[in-house]
Design a protein around this motif. Sequence first.
Motif, PDB file in Angstrom:
ATOM      1  N   LYS A  26      -5.478  13.683  -3.871  1.00 21.48           N
ATOM      2  CA  LYS A  26      -6.230  12.486  -3.489  1.00 21.48           C
ATOM      3  C   LYS A  26      -7.414  12.252  -4.412  1.00 21.48           C
ATOM      4  O   LYS A  26      -8.145  13.171  -4.756  1.00 21.48           O
ATOM      5  N   GLN A  28     -10.667   9.382  -4.633  1.00 23.01           N
ATOM      6  CA  GLN A  28     -11.300   8.338  -3.831  1.00 23.01           C
ATOM      7  C   GLN A  28     -12.597   7.857  -4.479  1.00 23.01           C
ATOM      8  O   GLN A  28     -13.189   8.536  -5.315  1.00 23.01           O
ATOM      9  N   GLY A  45      -6.709  -5.596  -0.166  1.00 19.50           N
ATOM     10  CA  GLY A  45      -5.427  -5.516   0.520  1.00 19.50           C
ATOM     11  C   GLY A  45      -4.539  -6.723   0.321  1.00 19.50           C
ATOM     12  O   GLY A  45      -3.490  -6.827   0.968  1.00 19.50           O
ATOM     13  N   LYS A  48      -1.753  -5.840  -4.739  1.00 16.87           N
ATOM     14  CA  LYS A  48      -0.685  -4.861  -4.529  1.00 16.87           C
ATOM     15  C   LYS A  48       0.399  -5.014  -5.596  1.00 16.87           C
ATOM     16  O   LYS A  48       0.864  -4.020  -6.169  1.00 16.87           O
ATOM     17  N   ASP A  82       1.459   1.374   0.880  1.00 19.69           N
ATOM     18  CA  ASP A  82       0.518   1.451   2.006  1.00 19.69           C
ATOM     19  C   ASP A  82       0.339   2.881   2.500  1.00 19.69           C
ATOM     20  O   ASP A  82      -0.701   3.217   3.072  1.00 19.69           O
ATOM     21  N   LYS A  83       1.356   3.729   2.315  1.00 15.76           N
ATOM     22  CA  LYS A  83       1.227   5.130   2.703  1.00 15.76           C
ATOM     23  C   LYS A  83       0.335   5.904   1.744  1.00 15.76           C
ATOM     24  O   LYS A  83      -0.356   6.832   2.141  1.00 15.76           O
ATOM     25  N   HIS A  84       0.378   5.515   0.476  1.00 12.64           N
ATOM     26  CA  HIS A  84      -0.376   6.251  -0.548  1.00 12.64           C
ATOM     27  C   HIS A  84      -1.771   5.683  -0.796  1.00 12.64           C
ATOM     28  O   HIS A  84      -2.635   6.381  -1.327  1.00 12.64           O
ATOM     29  N   THR A 104      -5.112   3.762   0.814  1.00 12.17           N
ATOM     30  CA  THR A 104      -5.840   3.353   2.021  1.00 12.17           C
ATOM     31  C   THR A 104      -7.236   2.872   1.635  1.00 12.17           C
ATOM     32  O   THR A 104      -7.877   3.434   0.750  1.00 12.17           O
ATOM     33  N   CYS A 105      -7.683   1.852   2.344  1.00 12.05           N
ATOM     34  CA  CYS A 105      -9.025   1.306   2.143  1.00 12.05           C
ATOM     35  C   CYS A 105      -9.658   1.098   3.515  1.00 12.05           C
ATOM     36  O   CYS A 105      -9.068   0.414   4.360  1.00 12.05           O
ATOM     37  N   VAL A 106     -10.817   1.653   3.728  1.00 16.00           N
ATOM     38  CA  VAL A 106     -11.491   1.540   5.015  1.00 16.00           C
ATOM     39  C   VAL A 106     -12.968   1.230   4.808  1.00 16.00           C
ATOM     40  O   VAL A 106     -13.547   1.555   3.771  1.00 16.00           O
ATOM     41  N   SER A 166      -8.978   5.304  -1.129  1.00 16.40           N
ATOM     42  CA  SER A 166      -8.354   6.615  -1.294  1.00 16.40           C
ATOM     43  C   SER A 166      -6.910   6.418  -1.732  1.00 16.40           C
ATOM     44  O   SER A 166      -6.181   5.618  -1.128  1.00 16.40           O
TER      45      SER A 166
END
Length: 317
Positions: free
Chosen positions: A46, A48, A73, A78, A109-111, A113-115, A125
């Motif tokens: 990972k 980030q 997103g 993408k 989407d599995k690999h 992530t954005c939060v 990440s």
Amino acid sequence: MKEYLDSRALFKLLWAWKIHLALLGGAVMLLAVLFSSSLFITPLYKSQARLYPVNARAFSEESESEQMLEVIGSSDLKRKMIETFSLVERYKIDSQSRAVHAKVLKAYDKHVTCVKTRYETVEISILDRDPKMACAMVDSLMSFYNAKMLAMHREKYQGQLAAFQQDMSRKQADIDSLDSRLSAYRQRYGLLDYQSQTEQLTLGYAEALARGASRASVDELKKRLDLLAERGGTFRQMQARMTELLQQREQIGRQLEEILSQINRRENFSVLVEAPFSADKKSYPTRWLIVLASLLSAEFLAVLLILLMDSSNQVKS
């Protein structure tokens, strides 16, 4: 089954099966270690980064961090990431499959992530089997975000620029039309500046009368004063309108310059809080968690099976 509610009876029963449970636990742990190894599960690393969004207030009423999440997103970014890093091949997806696009987006989407964090920053990440590739993908996603925001920024001002350019064209047409009418008045009636001409002719007329000038001179001055009285009002209105139009054109010109400066501006839409780096330790899978979950699950099922077997034997007896 009531007797099993007695902890002593339950402990006595399990103690009788202790060797079987121990052997089962050891076997499950060995198998969990084996099947969670790189022989069966590709380890992922990972990378980030945390970003603080800036300069995005003009686009919507959402918070800047929420806007950043929306843009990052978006399908545009993408697709750009998928094309740039050849993710169809990297995620081992059959390019001839009918649902190749849906499959690669699901894997993406599995690999990725954005939060949003509680401090209004956005954390990106990305997992990949190559730590350097994961870091490069984070860097690229941040770059693509800034490029997308800049394009949106320019598109917004391009629309305003077209509107102001139309206003400028209409205003210039009004000025040209009025200037033609003023020129005609100047050539036909000799009108240049109503205020100053009126003052000069009035003073000249009074002086001519005072010194007893010839009748022809007095009549000529009187004629010019009458012409000013007849045409001067319209000429003065046109001059005032011309002044107003010139002021409006100057204001539109300033707005055009401001919009052009915004369009040509190389603005940054994020501040880097935490830079990405190549990880030296894998993040997936978490082997100890897999081993522990497998051990607990196996032992629970074994205990449940022992209780059922014992209960069945008691019923038969």
